[in-house]
Design a protein around this motif. Structure first.
Motif, PDB file in Angstrom:
ATOM      1  N   ALA A   1       0.829  -1.207   0.000  1.00  0.00           N
ATOM      2  CA  ALA A   1       0.000   0.000   0.000  1.00  0.00           C
ATOM      3  C   ALA A   1       0.863   1.257   0.000  1.00  0.00           C
ATOM      4  O   ALA A   1       0.553   2.240  -0.687  1.00  0.00           O
ATOM      5  CB  ALA A   1      -0.920  -0.008   1.218  1.00  0.00           C
ATOM      6  N   THR A   2       1.953   1.236   0.763  1.00  0.00           N
ATOM      7  CA  THR A   2       2.860   2.383   0.822  1.00  0.00           C
ATOM      8  C   THR A   2       3.464   2.662  -0.544  1.00  0.00           C
ATOM      9  O   THR A   2       3.505   3.816  -1.003  1.00  0.00           O
ATOM     10  CB  THR A   2       3.969   2.130   1.854  1.00  0.00           C
ATOM     11  N   ASN A   3       3.949   1.616  -1.212  1.00  0.00           N
ATOM     12  CA  ASN A   3       4.547   1.809  -2.531  1.00  0.00           C
ATOM     13  C   ASN A   3       3.531   2.325  -3.541  1.00  0.00           C
ATOM     14  O   ASN A   3       3.837   3.167  -4.385  1.00  0.00           O
ATOM     15  CB  ASN A   3       5.166   0.501  -3.030  1.00  0.00           C
ATOM     16  N   ASP A   4       2.289   1.826  -3.443  1.00  0.00           N
ATOM     17  CA  ASP A   4       1.234   2.317  -4.340  1.00  0.00           C
ATOM     18  C   ASP A   4       0.966   3.798  -4.101  1.00  0.00           C
ATOM     19  O   ASP A   4       0.790   4.583  -5.049  1.00  0.00           O
ATOM     20  CB  ASP A   4      -0.053   1.524  -4.128  1.00  0.00           C
ATOM     21  N   MET A   5       0.929   4.199  -2.835  1.00  0.00           N
ATOM     22  CA  MET A   5       0.663   5.605  -2.507  1.00  0.00           C
ATOM     23  C   MET A   5       1.812   6.509  -2.953  1.00  0.00           C
ATOM     24  O   MET A   5       1.583   7.632  -3.406  1.00  0.00           O
ATOM     25  CB  MET A   5       0.415   5.750  -1.006  1.00  0.00           C
ATOM     26  N   ILE A   6       3.035   6.017  -2.836  1.00  0.00           N
ATOM     27  CA  ILE A   6       4.188   6.790  -3.320  1.00  0.00           C
ATOM     28  C   ILE A   6       4.069   7.014  -4.826  1.00  0.00           C
ATOM     29  O   ILE A   6       4.264   8.126  -5.334  1.00  0.00           O
ATOM     30  CB  ILE A   6       5.500   6.058  -2.986  1.00  0.00           C
ATOM     31  N   THR A   7       3.732   5.954  -5.541  1.00  0.00           N
ATOM     32  CA  THR A   7       3.596   6.053  -6.998  1.00  0.00           C
ATOM     33  C   THR A   7       2.466   6.999  -7.377  1.00  0.00           C
ATOM     34  O   THR A   7       2.606   7.836  -8.278  1.00  0.00           O
ATOM     35  CB  THR A   7       3.351   4.660  -7.602  1.00  0.00           C
ATOM     36  N   ASP A   8       1.324   6.892  -6.686  1.00  0.00           N
ATOM     37  CA  ASP A   8       0.192   7.767  -6.965  1.00  0.00           C
ATOM     38  C   ASP A   8       0.537   9.232  -6.702  1.00  0.00           C
ATOM     39  O   ASP A   8      -0.018  10.138  -7.345  1.00  0.00           O
ATOM     40  CB  ASP A   8      -1.013   7.371  -6.110  1.00  0.00           C
ATOM     41  N   ALA A   9       1.447   9.474  -5.757  1.00  0.00           N
ATOM     42  CA  ALA A   9       1.841  10.846  -5.428  1.00  0.00           C
ATOM     43  C   ALA A   9       2.939  11.371  -6.347  1.00  0.00           C
ATOM     44  O   ALA A   9       3.391  12.512  -6.172  1.00  0.00           O
ATOM     45  CB  ALA A   9       2.310  10.914  -3.972  1.00  0.00           C
ATOM     46  N   GLY A  10       3.354  10.546  -7.301  1.00  0.00           N
ATOM     47  CA  GLY A  10       4.364  10.987  -8.264  1.00  0.00           C
ATOM     48  C   GLY A  10       5.779  10.607  -7.916  1.00  0.00           C
ATOM     49  O   GLY A  10       6.729  11.068  -8.573  1.00  0.00           O
TER      50      GLY A  10
ATOM     51  N   VAL B   1      11.601  10.568   6.624  1.00  0.00           N
ATOM     52  CA  VAL B   1      10.224  11.016   6.843  1.00  0.00           C
ATOM     53  C   VAL B   1       9.495   9.840   7.474  1.00  0.00           C
ATOM     54  O   VAL B   1       9.557   8.715   6.965  1.00  0.00           O
ATOM     55  CB  VAL B   1       9.550  11.431   5.529  1.00  0.00           C
ATOM     56  N   ALA B   2       8.805  10.089   8.606  1.00  0.00           N
ATOM     57  CA  ALA B   2       8.237   8.975   9.368  1.00  0.00           C
ATOM     58  C   ALA B   2       6.760   9.174   9.667  1.00  0.00           C
ATOM     59  O   ALA B   2       6.322  10.273  10.028  1.00  0.00           O
ATOM     60  CB  ALA B   2       9.003   8.786  10.670  1.00  0.00           C
ATOM     61  N   HIS B   3       6.021   8.087   9.510  1.00  0.00           N
ATOM     62  CA  HIS B   3       4.656   7.983  10.035  1.00  0.00           C
ATOM     63  C   HIS B   3       4.642   6.750  10.926  1.00  0.00           C
ATOM     64  O   HIS B   3       4.841   5.632  10.443  1.00  0.00           O
ATOM     65  CB  HIS B   3       3.632   7.836   8.920  1.00  0.00           C
ATOM     66  N   ILE B   4       4.448   6.939  12.226  1.00  0.00           N
ATOM     67  CA  ILE B   4       4.518   5.843  13.187  1.00  0.00           C
ATOM     68  C   ILE B   4       3.220   5.805  13.984  1.00  0.00           C
ATOM     69  O   ILE B   4       2.812   6.810  14.570  1.00  0.00           O
ATOM     70  CB  ILE B   4       5.718   6.005  14.145  1.00  0.00           C
ATOM     71  N   ALA B   5       2.578   4.652  13.991  1.00  0.00           N
ATOM     72  CA  ALA B   5       1.318   4.488  14.709  1.00  0.00           C
ATOM     73  C   ALA B   5       1.321   3.142  15.423  1.00  0.00           C
ATOM     74  O   ALA B   5       2.205   2.314  15.219  1.00  0.00           O
ATOM     75  CB  ALA B   5       0.135   4.583  13.739  1.00  0.00           C
ATOM     76  N   GLY B   6       0.318   2.925  16.291  1.00  0.00           N
ATOM     77  CA  GLY B   6       0.187   1.634  16.943  1.00  0.00           C
ATOM     78  C   GLY B   6       0.981   1.513  18.229  1.00  0.00           C
ATOM     79  O   GLY B   6       1.349   2.509  18.870  1.00  0.00           O
TER      80      GLY B   6
ATOM     81  N   ILE C   1       3.871  10.693   2.970  1.00  0.00           N
ATOM     82  CA  ILE C   1       4.189  10.316   1.592  1.00  0.00           C
ATOM     83  C   ILE C   1       4.339  11.549   0.710  1.00  0.00           C
ATOM     84  O   ILE C   1       5.260  11.636  -0.109  1.00  0.00           O
ATOM     85  CB  ILE C   1       3.120   9.339   1.055  1.00  0.00           C
ATOM     86  N   ASN C   2       3.473  12.524   0.860  1.00  0.00           N
ATOM     87  CA  ASN C   2       3.614  13.753   0.070  1.00  0.00           C
ATOM     88  C   ASN C   2       4.943  14.437   0.356  1.00  0.00           C
ATOM     89  O   ASN C   2       5.595  14.967  -0.551  1.00  0.00           O
ATOM     90  CB  ASN C   2       2.454  14.701   0.364  1.00  0.00           C
ATOM     91  N   ARG C   3       5.345  14.426   1.629  1.00  0.00           N
ATOM     92  CA  ARG C   3       6.607  15.078   2.000  1.00  0.00           C
ATOM     93  C   ARG C   3       7.809  14.313   1.452  1.00  0.00           C
ATOM     94  O   ARG C   3       8.752  14.920   0.941  1.00  0.00           O
ATOM     95  CB  ARG C   3       6.701  15.191   3.519  1.00  0.00           C
ATOM     96  N   VAL C   4       7.802  12.990   1.541  1.00  0.00           N
ATOM     97  CA  VAL C   4       8.957  12.230   1.074  1.00  0.00           C
ATOM     98  C   VAL C   4       9.097  12.341  -0.449  1.00  0.00           C
ATOM     99  O   VAL C   4      10.208  12.391  -0.988  1.00  0.00           O
ATOM    100  CB  VAL C   4       8.874  10.751   1.529  1.00  0.00           C
ATOM    101  N   VAL C   5       7.983  12.412  -1.159  1.00  0.00           N
ATOM    102  CA  VAL C   5       8.035  12.606  -2.613  1.00  0.00           C
ATOM    103  C   VAL C   5       8.605  13.987  -2.941  1.00  0.00           C
ATOM    104  O   VAL C   5       9.407  14.139  -3.878  1.00  0.00           O
ATOM    105  CB  VAL C   5       6.629  12.417  -3.240  1.00  0.00           C
ATOM    106  N   GLU C   6       8.217  14.980  -2.151  1.00  0.00           N
ATOM    107  CA  GLU C   6       8.751  16.333  -2.356  1.00  0.00           C
ATOM    108  C   GLU C   6      10.266  16.362  -2.177  1.00  0.00           C
ATOM    109  O   GLU C   6      11.000  16.949  -2.988  1.00  0.00           O
ATOM    110  CB  GLU C   6       8.091  17.300  -1.365  1.00  0.00           C
ATOM    111  N   ILE C   7      10.762  15.709  -1.120  1.00  0.00           N
ATOM    112  CA  ILE C   7      12.205  15.676  -0.883  1.00  0.00           C
ATOM    113  C   ILE C   7      12.922  14.920  -2.009  1.00  0.00           C
ATOM    114  O   ILE C   7      13.976  15.351  -2.487  1.00  0.00           O
ATOM    115  CB  ILE C   7      12.512  15.014   0.475  1.00  0.00           C
ATOM    116  N   ALA C   8      12.333  13.813  -2.449  1.00  0.00           N
ATOM    117  CA  ALA C   8      12.951  13.024  -3.503  1.00  0.00           C
ATOM    118  C   ALA C   8      13.074  13.822  -4.798  1.00  0.00           C
ATOM    119  O   ALA C   8      14.026  13.657  -5.564  1.00  0.00           O
ATOM    120  CB  ALA C   8      12.145  11.752  -3.741  1.00  0.00           C
TER     121      ALA C   8
END
Length: 388
Positions: A267-276, A343-348, A375-382
Motif C-alpha cells: 500500500a505504501t509503494n502504491d501511494m508513493i507512486t500515486d503521489a508521483g 520522513v516517518a509515520h509511526i502508529a500503533g 508520503i507527500n513530504r517524502v516525494v517532495e524531498i525526492a
C-alpha cells in the motif's frame, strides 16, 4: 521465493512428474559435453532465470548438434534478459539448462496455488499453453479455469471431469497433476506452475517447463531448501535481507521504504507512486525481526546510491512494536557514513516511544500524523533534494 527451472523440475521429478532429460551447464564447453549424456535428436538451450517470459525475450534456443548447443550457450551465458517479469535492468544469465527437445502434440497450462477463499490448493488450467499463454490470459480471462483440489476419492472424479473440459484426458495426466499437488502440499509451496504441460506424439505427458515458489515464512520447517536462496534471480542484498528476517525486493526508484508488513508495504509503494514518486524497494519486516536485524535492512538502503530519502511507515502491533523498529533505524544511523533524511509515520503499539527514540538520538527525521502527509513530504524531498 521463485526457483529456477532446473530446481523446479528436480523437485517435481522426485514426485513422479515426467520431465525431458536435461543437464545444467555453466560454460559453453560444459553444455556441449553434457549433450553426450542426453539421449536426443535435437536439443533445447534454456537461460536459467527466475522471471517468466524468457521465451519471448530470446532466452530459449533450439540446436541440432552439440556444437550448436555450445554456440547458443555462449550467446546466452552472461547476457541479460529483460522480460515483462523482470526489473528494467533485467536478470543476468549465469547458467543454461540443456535438455532433449520434445515432439509436442498438444500443449496446455496448469498451475497450483492457494484459493484465497477456502485456503485449499486450487488448480488453474488452460487449453492454451506455451510462451503465448500470458498474453492470451490478459486478453481473455476465460482462458483460465479453476478447480479446488481435495485429497478424497470423490475429488478424483471431479478432477477428471474438470480436466476433460480443458482437453486433458487419461490416467497418466491425472496422476501427474495429483503428484504435483502432493509436491505443493508436502513442501510448503505457494505456486506450482507447469507451462507447457504437454502430451507428446507418442502419448506421454510431460512438464516441459516448470516454476515453483517456496514460502519463505515456512523456511524453518524446510532447512533442505536453504541452499536454494543463492538462486540467480535474487540479488545479493535481497539474499542478505532474508537472513535478517526482512523480505526485500529492490526496485528502480529513489525513495527507500521501511515498513513492517507485506500489505502495508504494498500500500505504501502504491501511494508513493500515486503521489508521483518512485520507491526504491519493497520491504516487509517480519514479526520475528529484532532491532539489530532491522538495522541491517536500513543499512542496505543507506548504502544504495540511488536512494535519496527514507520513508518510515510503521504500525506497531503483534510481535513488532514501533520502538523496536525505531531502535533498528537508530542503530543503523549511529554507524552509517551516509545519513539520509527520514520522513516517518509511526502508529500503533509504542508509537510515541518510537518517535521519541528517533528524535532523541538525533536521527534526521520529520514526523507526520498521517500516511498521506508523510508520503507527500517524502516525494517532495525526492524530487527537490531539500530536507529541513
Amino acid at each position: 521465493m521463485m526457483l529456477s527451472e532446473n530446481q523446479s523440475k528436480e523437485l517435481l521429478c522426485q514426485y513422479g512428474v515426467s520431465i525431458p532429460e536435461g543437464r545444467l551447464a555453466h560454460t559453453p564447453d560444459e553444455a556441449e559435453r553434457l549433450c553426450k549424456e542426453i539421449d536426443a535428436r535435437k536439443y533445447v538451450v534454456k537461460a536459467q532465470i527466475t522471471a517468466g517470459g524468457r521465451g519471448l525475450a530470446g532466452g530459449i534456443k533450439f540446436a541440432a548438434t552439440p556444437s550448436a548447443v555450445a554456440n547458443e550457450a555462449r550467446a546466452l551465458l552472461n547476457s541479460t534478459l529483460v522480460t515483462d517479469q523482470t526489473a528494467a535492468s533485467g536478470e543476468k544469465v549465469r547458467s543454461v539448462y540443456v535438455e532433449a527437445a520434445v515432439d509436442i502434440a498438444n500443449s496446455y497450462y496448469i498451475a497450483i496455488s492457494f484459493d484465497p477463499g477456502s485456503g485449499r490448493p486450487m488448480l488453474l488450467a488452460s487449453a492454451s499453453g506455451g510462451v503465448e499463454f500470458e498474453q492470451l490470459a490478459r486478453m481473455d480471462e476465460s482462458t483460465v479455469k479453476s478447480h479446488i483440489l481435495d485429497d478424497t476419492p470423490e475429488a478424483r472424479d471431479a478432477l477428471t471431469a474438470f480436466l476433460k473440459d480443458v482437453g486433458i484426458e487419461g490416467p497418466e495426466a491425472l496422476d501427474t497433476i495429483e503428484n504435483a499437488r502432493k509436491a505443493f502440499c508436502d513442501n510448503d509451496l505457494t505456486l506450482v506452475e507447469i507451462n507447457p504441460f504437454v502430451r507428446t506424439r507418442d502419448g506421454k505427458w510431460m512438464a516441459v517447463d516448470a516454476k515453483l515458489a517456496l514460502d519463505r515464512n515456512a523456511s524453518f520447517r524446510r532447512p533442505e531448501f536453504d541452499s536454494m536462496i543463492t538462486d540467480p534471480g535474487t540479488s545479493s542484498d535481497e539474499t542478505e535481507a532474508q537472513k535478517y528476517n526482512i523480505n526485500l525486493v529492490q526496485l528502480t526508484g529513489n525513495i527507500g521504504v521501511v515498513t513492517n508488513g507485506a500489505g502495508l508495504g504494498l500500500a505504501t509503494n502504491d501511494m508513493i507512486t500515486d503521489a508521483g514518486g518512485k520507491p526504491a524497494n519493497f520491504m516487509d519486516i517480519r514479526t520475528t525481526a529484532r532491532s539489530f536485524d532491522i538495522a541491517r535492512g536500513v543499512e542496505m538502503l543507506l548504502t544504495d546510491a540511488q536512494v535519496q530519502v527514507l520513508l518510515l511507515n510503521i504500525h506497531g502491533g503483534g510481535m513488532t512494536a514501533a520502538d523496536t523498529v525505531a531502535e533498528g533505524v537508530n542503530f543503523a544511523y549511529s554507524r552509517a557514513k551516509r545519513k539520509l533524511p527520514v520522513v516517518a509515520h509511526i502508529a500503533g503499539h509504542n508509537a510515541e516511544w518510537g518517535t521519541n527514540i528517533l528524535r532523541d538520538r538525533k536521527v534526521p527525521v520529520e514526523t507526520f500524523d498521517t500516511m498521506s502527509g508523510a508520503i507527500n513530504r517524502v516525494v517532495e524531498i525526492a524530487k527537490t533534494g531539500r530536507a529541513r
